[in-house]
Design a protein around this motif. Structure first.
Motif, short mmCIF file in Angstrom:
data_model
loop_
_atom_site.label_atom_id
_atom_site.label_comp_id
_atom_site.label_asym_id
_atom_site.label_seq_id
_atom_site.Cartn_x
_atom_site.Cartn_y
_atom_site.Cartn_z
N VAL A 85 -11.69 4.08 8.69
CA VAL A 85 -11.18 3.80 7.35
C VAL A 85 -12.30 3.26 6.47
O VAL A 85 -13.18 2.54 6.93
N ARG A 86 -12.28 3.67 5.18
CA ARG A 86 -13.33 3.23 4.26
C ARG A 86 -12.74 3.03 2.87
O ARG A 86 -11.67 3.54 2.55
N ASP A 100 -10.36 11.70 5.30
CA ASP A 100 -9.65 11.65 4.01
C ASP A 100 -8.31 12.37 4.05
O ASP A 100 -7.87 12.96 3.07
N THR A 101 -7.63 12.31 5.20
CA THR A 101 -6.32 12.97 5.31
C THR A 101 -5.22 12.15 4.65
O THR A 101 -4.16 12.69 4.33
N VAL A 155 0.85 -1.18 0.00
CA VAL A 155 0.00 0.00 0.00
C VAL A 155 0.89 1.23 0.00
O VAL A 155 1.79 1.34 0.84
N LEU A 156 0.65 2.14 -0.95
CA LEU A 156 1.33 3.42 -0.96
C LEU A 156 0.34 4.44 -0.38
O LEU A 156 -0.79 4.55 -0.85
N ILE A 157 0.78 5.15 0.65
CA ILE A 157 -0.09 6.06 1.40
C ILE A 157 0.29 7.49 1.04
O ILE A 157 1.41 7.93 1.30
N LEU A 158 -0.67 8.20 0.45
CA LEU A 158 -0.47 9.56 -0.03
C LEU A 158 -1.23 10.54 0.85
O LEU A 158 -2.29 10.18 1.40
N PRO A 159 -0.75 11.79 0.96
CA PRO A 159 -1.54 12.82 1.63
C PRO A 159 -2.89 12.95 0.93
O PRO A 159 -2.99 12.76 -0.29
N GLY A 160 -3.93 13.28 1.68
CA GLY A 160 -5.29 13.29 1.17
C GLY A 160 -5.54 14.08 -0.09
O GLY A 160 -6.13 13.58 -1.05
N ASP A 161 -5.10 15.35 -0.13
CA ASP A 161 -5.37 16.18 -1.31
C ASP A 161 -4.69 15.60 -2.55
O ASP A 161 -5.30 15.51 -3.61
#
Length: 154
Positions: free
Chosen positions: A117-118, A76-77, A45-51
């Protein structure tokens, strides 16, 4: 209760658990509707900032019929893009965290609302993952669009 089409997604997700049967049993009965699953087996899983993640997901929608699974945390952060196993250990990118072998991810039951989480893109049960090359392109395009709207700092 899960939507019937989510059965394949559930089976695909629990297949990475050390004890898939126990995981499924607990997950279906857990009032929070989440399970802790190991990354690095079938997916990272690659985790990106929300925007950036939201913008990149929009670009991915233009590039492919269906991206791989995508998670969002409360508010959604941060967004988590499921990519092929091994990607996290090779990924170099500012502000992007990788979850690969040796890490665990909180995963909601497909088709069931949770308090945190969703799923933004539910797994298809066939193993579709986001191509990391397309994700990188989508991130660059999303960043360029943000800067084009005056989102950069002076």
């Amino acid at each position: 209760m899960a939507i019937p089409g989510d059965k394949a997604a559930v089976e695909w997700l629990v297949s990475v658990a050390p004890d898939p049967e126990a995981c499924r049993w607990e997950w279906e009965r857990n009032p929070l509707g989440v399970a802790l699953l190991p990354a690095g087996r079938r997916w990272d899983v690659l985790i990106l900032p929300g925007d950036l993640g939201q913008s990149a997901l929009g670009v991915l929608g233009l590039l492919t019929d269906r991206p791989g699974p995508v998670l969002a945390d409360l508010g959604d952060t941060r967004l988590g893009f499921f990519v092929p196993a091994g990607t996290a250990s090779r990924w170099i990118g500012t502000g992007v965290r990788g979850a690969g072998r040796g890490t665990w991810i909180v995963v909601p039951y497909p088709g069931r609302a949770t308090g945190g989480v969703r799923w933004l893109v539910v797994p298809d049960g066939q193993g579709t993952l986001t191509d990391p090359v397309l994700l990188e392109f989508a991130m660059h395009e999303a960043a360029a669009r943000t800067l084009g709207r005056g989102g950069g700092k002076s």
